[in-house]
Design an enzyme around this catalytic site. Structure first.
Site, mmCIF file in Angstrom:
data_model
loop_
_atom_site.group_PDB
_atom_site.id
_atom_site.type_symbol
_atom_site.label_atom_id
_atom_site.label_comp_id
_atom_site.label_asym_id
_atom_site.label_seq_id
_atom_site.Cartn_x
_atom_site.Cartn_y
_atom_site.Cartn_z
ATOM 1 N N GLY A 47 1.661 11.114 -8.962
ATOM 2 C CA GLY A 47 0.640 10.146 -9.379
ATOM 3 C C GLY A 47 1.146 8.769 -9.763
ATOM 4 O O GLY A 47 0.442 7.775 -9.605
ATOM 5 N N GLU A 102 4.814 7.079 -15.952
ATOM 6 C CA GLU A 102 3.770 8.068 -15.677
ATOM 7 C C GLU A 102 2.450 7.371 -15.381
ATOM 8 O O GLU A 102 2.222 6.246 -15.835
ATOM 9 C CB GLU A 102 3.574 8.983 -16.895
ATOM 10 C CG GLU A 102 4.324 10.298 -16.825
ATOM 11 C CD GLU A 102 3.795 11.255 -15.744
ATOM 12 O OE1 GLU A 102 3.074 10.817 -14.829
ATOM 13 O OE2 GLU A 102 4.101 12.445 -15.846
ATOM 14 N N ASP A 103 1.590 8.039 -14.627
ATOM 15 C CA ASP A 103 0.250 7.484 -14.441
ATOM 16 C C ASP A 103 -0.637 7.811 -15.640
ATOM 17 O O ASP A 103 -1.457 6.993 -16.041
ATOM 18 C CB ASP A 103 -0.392 7.968 -13.129
ATOM 19 C CG ASP A 103 -0.351 9.473 -12.963
ATOM 20 O OD1 ASP A 103 0.425 10.148 -13.682
ATOM 21 O OD2 ASP A 103 -1.091 10.000 -12.115
ATOM 22 N N ASP A 106 -1.653 13.116 -20.854
ATOM 23 C CA ASP A 106 -2.850 13.870 -21.204
ATOM 24 C C ASP A 106 -2.494 14.777 -22.395
ATOM 25 O O ASP A 106 -2.492 14.323 -23.534
ATOM 26 C CB ASP A 106 -3.238 14.645 -19.927
ATOM 27 C CG ASP A 106 -4.546 15.384 -20.016
ATOM 28 O OD1 ASP A 106 -5.093 15.492 -21.115
ATOM 29 O OD2 ASP A 106 -5.024 15.864 -18.978
ATOM 30 N N VAL A 156 -10.697 10.980 -14.781
ATOM 31 C CA VAL A 156 -10.556 9.704 -14.088
ATOM 32 C C VAL A 156 -9.748 9.848 -12.808
ATOM 33 O O VAL A 156 -8.866 10.699 -12.701
ATOM 34 C CB VAL A 156 -9.925 8.613 -14.982
ATOM 35 C CG1 VAL A 156 -10.893 8.171 -16.057
ATOM 36 C CG2 VAL A 156 -8.614 9.077 -15.595
ATOM 37 N N ASP A 162 -5.760 11.669 -8.896
ATOM 38 C CA ASP A 162 -6.516 12.298 -7.817
ATOM 39 C C ASP A 162 -7.548 13.313 -8.325
ATOM 40 O O ASP A 162 -7.497 13.775 -9.460
ATOM 41 C CB ASP A 162 -5.554 13.033 -6.873
ATOM 42 C CG ASP A 162 -4.987 14.295 -7.509
ATOM 43 O OD1 ASP A 162 -4.381 14.189 -8.601
ATOM 44 O OD2 ASP A 162 -5.162 15.384 -6.941
ATOM 45 N N ARG A 168 -6.462 8.816 -4.808
ATOM 46 C CA ARG A 168 -5.232 8.218 -5.353
ATOM 47 C C ARG A 168 -5.123 6.750 -4.958
ATOM 48 O O ARG A 168 -4.583 5.937 -5.698
ATOM 49 C CB ARG A 168 -3.999 8.956 -4.811
ATOM 50 C CG ARG A 168 -3.771 10.333 -5.376
ATOM 51 C CD ARG A 168 -2.366 10.802 -5.037
ATOM 52 N NE ARG A 168 -2.202 12.225 -5.154
ATOM 53 C CZ ARG A 168 -1.844 12.854 -6.281
ATOM 54 N NH1 ARG A 168 -1.642 12.169 -7.376
ATOM 55 N NH2 ARG A 168 -1.704 14.167 -6.300
#
Ligand code: PRP
Length: 177
Positions: A47, A102-103, A106, A156, A162, A168
């Site tokens: 990601g 990182e994207d 979480d 999101v 994705d 993406r």
């Protein structure tokens, strides 16, 4: 049917907002690492690739871009905290500054594993830069050094994130309903 038409997508951050924020992050990172020795950017597949490309273009200092591939066991969500390395770094990070890209953070479990793993390799420093942060979903406390945007608990997509491998490549970040 247009791409994404079967899902209702609500744009949260436009292309312009994202690019402006990434430029700010690039400026901050450039300032912090200038003259500080070798810098290795570690993008976590898959990601973070879009973010890593854009951010790295905004850096005005030398760096090495490297990648780490990870996967949760059995394809189960990484929120179980069991992470498998599918591609290790090509670089030796000992005595070098490492910035993990990182994207999204979480639960924090993925980065918690990666941080511990990379710390054993004796880097000079190890910091975390994430495009998105969802602190409300955190299970493990992770020190986030650079963050693009903070979000509430939403599903999101876009800018690397994705839904079953789709979206993406969107240049925006959108909430999927
Ligand atoms: C996402 C993201 C992080 C991780 C964050 O990866 O890129 O690596 O989840 O979640 P956590 O904080 O709960 O551990 P994903 O497993 O979706 O893989 P991908 O990057 O290949 O899409």
């Amino acid at each position: 049917m247009k791409y994404g038409e079967e899902h209702h997508l609500k744009v949260l951050f436009t292309r312009e907002q994202i690019q402006a924020r990434v430029a700010q992050l690039g400026e901050a990172i450039t300032g912090d690492y200038r003259g500080a020795g070798e810098l290795i950017l570690v993008a976590v597949l898959r990601g973070s690739v879009y973010f890593a490309v854009d951010l790295s273009r905004r850096l005005e200092i030398p760096f090495v871009l490297d990648f780490m591939g990870i996967s949760s066991y059995g394809g189960v969500s990484a929120s179980h905290g069991i992470v498998r390395i599918t591609k290790d770094l090509d670089s030796n990070i000992a005595h070098k500054n490492v910035l993990l890209l990182e994207d999204i953070v979480d639960t924090g479990l993925t980065l918690n594993y990666l941080r511990r793993n990379l710390q054993t390799r004796n880097p000079a420093s190890l910091r975390i830069c994430t495009f998105l942060d969802m602190p409300a979903r955190r299970i493990v406390n992770i020190p986030v050094d650079y963050c693009g945007f903070t979000l509430p608990d939403l599903y999101v997509v876009g800018y690397g994130l994705d839904h079953h491998e789709r979206y993406r490549n969107l240049e925006v970040v959108a909430a999927l309903k």
